[in-house]
Design a protein around this motif. Structure first.
Motif, PDB file in Angstrom:
ATOM      1  N   GLY A   8       0.844  -1.173   0.000  1.00 32.61           N
ATOM      2  CA  GLY A   8       0.000   0.000   0.000  1.00 32.61           C
ATOM      3  C   GLY A   8       0.875   1.216   0.000  1.00 32.61           C
ATOM      4  O   GLY A   8       1.615   1.473   0.931  1.00 32.61           O
TER       5      GLY A   8
ATOM      6  N   LYS B  12     -10.296   1.934   4.198  1.00 32.90           N
ATOM      7  CA  LYS B  12      -8.912   1.539   3.974  1.00 32.90           C
ATOM      8  C   LYS B  12      -8.140   1.760   5.265  1.00 32.90           C
ATOM      9  O   LYS B  12      -8.252   2.820   5.900  1.00 32.90           O
TER      10      LYS B  12
ATOM     11  N   ASP C  96      -4.733   2.474   6.750  1.00 33.37           N
ATOM     12  CA  ASP C  96      -3.444   2.992   6.293  1.00 33.37           C
ATOM     13  C   ASP C  96      -2.725   3.655   7.457  1.00 33.37           C
ATOM     14  O   ASP C  96      -3.191   4.658   7.994  1.00 33.37           O
ATOM     15  N   ASN C  97      -1.607   3.069   7.849  1.00 28.49           N
ATOM     16  CA  ASN C  97      -0.808   3.666   8.912  1.00 28.49           C
ATOM     17  C   ASN C  97      -1.637   3.883  10.181  1.00 28.49           C
ATOM     18  O   ASN C  97      -1.638   4.944  10.781  1.00 28.49           O
TER      19      ASN C  97
ATOM     20  N   SER D 244      -5.169  -2.242  -1.039  1.00 30.44           N
ATOM     21  CA  SER D 244      -4.431  -2.115   0.201  1.00 30.44           C
ATOM     22  C   SER D 244      -5.109  -3.013   1.230  1.00 30.44           C
ATOM     23  O   SER D 244      -5.577  -4.095   0.897  1.00 30.44           O
TER      24      SER D 244
END
Length: 541
Positions: free
Chosen positions: A181, A320, A322-323, A348
């Motif tokens: 991702g 999603k 993400d981090n 992702s």
């Protein structure tokens, strides 16, 4: 400092955290804890700083250090290119904890080297920079970024922390590269090419996979039909002889719980499984991973096994991960199949999440349901964390932004003829995209009037074009125009250019009259009315 309060400080969840973090060196522990308690409760009511709340000596030291960091930014960025980029296009800029600079194109974040080494991405980036009007090129940004990164890495740890706070204040998003991702140097490939790439270690247990022929539609589905991916023909425009495979992996319960513990909040709850999607290209025995697509891939997830008596299905969407951050990616509920469906332009880590948001000033409002519904879809926000102002006005730019969020369309990088829409404006990407996909027109050949309050007939025209973009029938003949307008005694007030749009808005139940006998075409729309229209359009997708 005593002037900072909820009246004249634009308090949001993001910048109140920044206030607490960036100023923690001089706010007294008691006041700091009070602010953090408000954040934790999700109700921020008072951030007024009184003299007793501030350590004056620490404040003076902080201001000196802050000025040093600002001077560092100015002195260590060649030709000011990176500062110009920060000022003009910060929504696209990312900087990681090591002060390496990245750039977001569409839904994917690329390192500058990734962009520079991919001719298609480089062309897109240079077009985007050209549209900013400051004559920057990607080469300028790379040179400035290298200089910035090198100098920043030599700062003391304390000044590095302060620099991060300053960058956040500028609106720069922190970015952490992850396998599968986003990208790093030599990273995963984009949708326009199937060459280059990086090694990616797939995680999770495979539940479905299929080889993909780019000339044909491919459906990848788990055996229990809990999840499926519909890959359209032409999902990638180019093929250099690679073979392709799409896979769906599911994380184990412990991994999913670890993610839930990080992303869940008082109003946001992870439901069910966490998935990893992979689009692998193989050539000459080397695997690379596609990060963006030329056509969206449709994902459908079943709600079977989720307690829908506890969670309103219409407020469940795909996010999603993400981090350690949950990013809304859309999702429409289908009652017949008990599924959530949305479209993805990149792969992702994803999960279904329930988002329940309300506002204290809509408890008895006629549009309460629509407002909460669209807030759950991240299409609308309040004017503060707990107020919506339903009777407030809506500008033309704001309504265009609603439509782009509704349609989940990646930002376009093409130009517009509008001289009053600048690349530094918050609505630049929304208006530019809306114009290029045919949702909006100007009030004149070169003016969009972004800050004018939108009229009801203008809203009808934009909403109808959004319905047309969805591929829905929007036809109306002249007899129907006459028929639908004749029920309103103020039909003569409808502008000549808007007659078909206003009539069609009634025919297709996008908008109704203000009363049974008046449409009020030239009246401006309220926020509640605009969101009611967006809500109807959302359900028509």
């Amino acid at each position: 400092m005593s002037s900072i309060n909820t009246t004249n400080y634009n308090v949001t969840a993001d910048n109140i955290v920044l206030l607490a973090q960036a100023m923690k060196t001089f706010i007294t522990p008691t006041k700091r804890q009070d602010i953090l308690n408000q954040i934790e409760r999700g109700t921020i009511t008072n951030v007024t700083l009184k003299p007793g709340d501030i350590d004056i000596d620490a404040l003076s030291s902080f201001n000196d250090a802050h000025n040093n960091v600002i001077n560092f930014l100015i002195n260590n960025v060649q030709t000011g290119s990176l500062l110009n980029l920060i000022q003009e296009h910060h929504n696209n800029l990312r900087i990681d904890n090591n002060f390496k600079v990245y750039y977001a194109l569409g839904d994917t974040v690329y390192s500058l080297n990734d962009i520079n080494n991919n001719s298609t991405l480089k062309e897109i980036a240079n077009d985007l920079l050209k549209n900013m009007g400051n004559k920057l090129t990607l080469d300028d940004i790379i040179t400035a970024a290298d200089s910035f990164s090198s100098a920043a890495q030599k700062l003391s740890p304390e000044n590095q922390d302060l620099l991060r706070a300053v960058l956040k204040a500028y609106g720069i998003q922190n970015y952490t590269p992850t396998n599968g991702g986003g990208t790093s140097d030599g990273g995963a490939i984009g949708g326009s090419s199937s060459s280059g790439g990086t090694e990616v270690t797939e995680v999770g247990t495979p539940v479905a996979s299929s080889n993909v022929d780019l000339t044909k539609e491919t459906v990848v589905a788990s055996s229990d039909n809990a999840i499926s991916l519909d890959v359209p023909a032409g999902v990638l425009s180019n093929n250099d002889g690679s073979t392709f495979k799409v896979s769906i992996n599911v994380l184990d319960d412990a991994q999913a719980k670890a993610i839930a513990d990080k992303v869940n909040t008082a109003s946001l709850t992870l439901l069910g499984k966490v998935y990893e999607f992979y689009f692998k290209a193989t050539k000459d025995g080397k695997d690379t991973y596609i990060t963006t697509f030329d056509k969206p891939i449709t994902v459908k997830l079943s709600l079977n096994g989720i307690d829908t008596t506890k969670y309103d299905q219409k407020k469940i969407s795909l996010f999603k991960i993400d981090n350690d951050t949950a990013i809304y990616k859309g999702g429409k509920y289908d009652k017949t199949t008990n599924t959530i469906t949305t479209k993805l332009y990149s792969f992702s880590t994803y999960a279904l999440m329930f988002y329940n948001k309300t506002f204290k000033d809509i408890s008895n409002h006629w549009a309460k349901s629509d407002i909460e519904y669209m807030a759950s879809k991240h299409i609308t926000d309040g004017i503060t964390s707990d107020t919506f102002n339903p009777e407030g006005n809506v500008t033309r730019a704001q309504f265009a932004a609603f439509l782009i969020k509704l349609l989940n369309v990646p930002y376009q990088t093409k130009t517009t003829p509008f001289t009053d829409v600048k690349s530094s404006d918050w609505y630049y990407n929304d208006v530019t995209t809306a114009y290029n996909i045919g949702l909006v027109k100007g009030v004149s050949p070169d003016k969009f009037a972004p800050n004018d309050n939108i009229t009801r007939e203008q809203m009808a025209a934009m909403a109808l074009d959004a319905l047309k973009y969805m591929g829905k029938d929007t036809t109306i003949n002249q007899d129907e125009v006459t028929k639908f307008l004749s029920q309103y005694k103020d039909a003569n007030n409808v502008s000549s250019w808007a007659k078909e749009a206003v009539a069609a808005s009634v025919k297709y139940n996008i908008m109704n009259g203000m009363t049974q006998v008046t449409y009020s075409p030239l009246s401006t729309s309220t926020r509640a009315q605009a969101i009611a229209v967006i809500s109807r359009l959302f359900d028509m997708q």
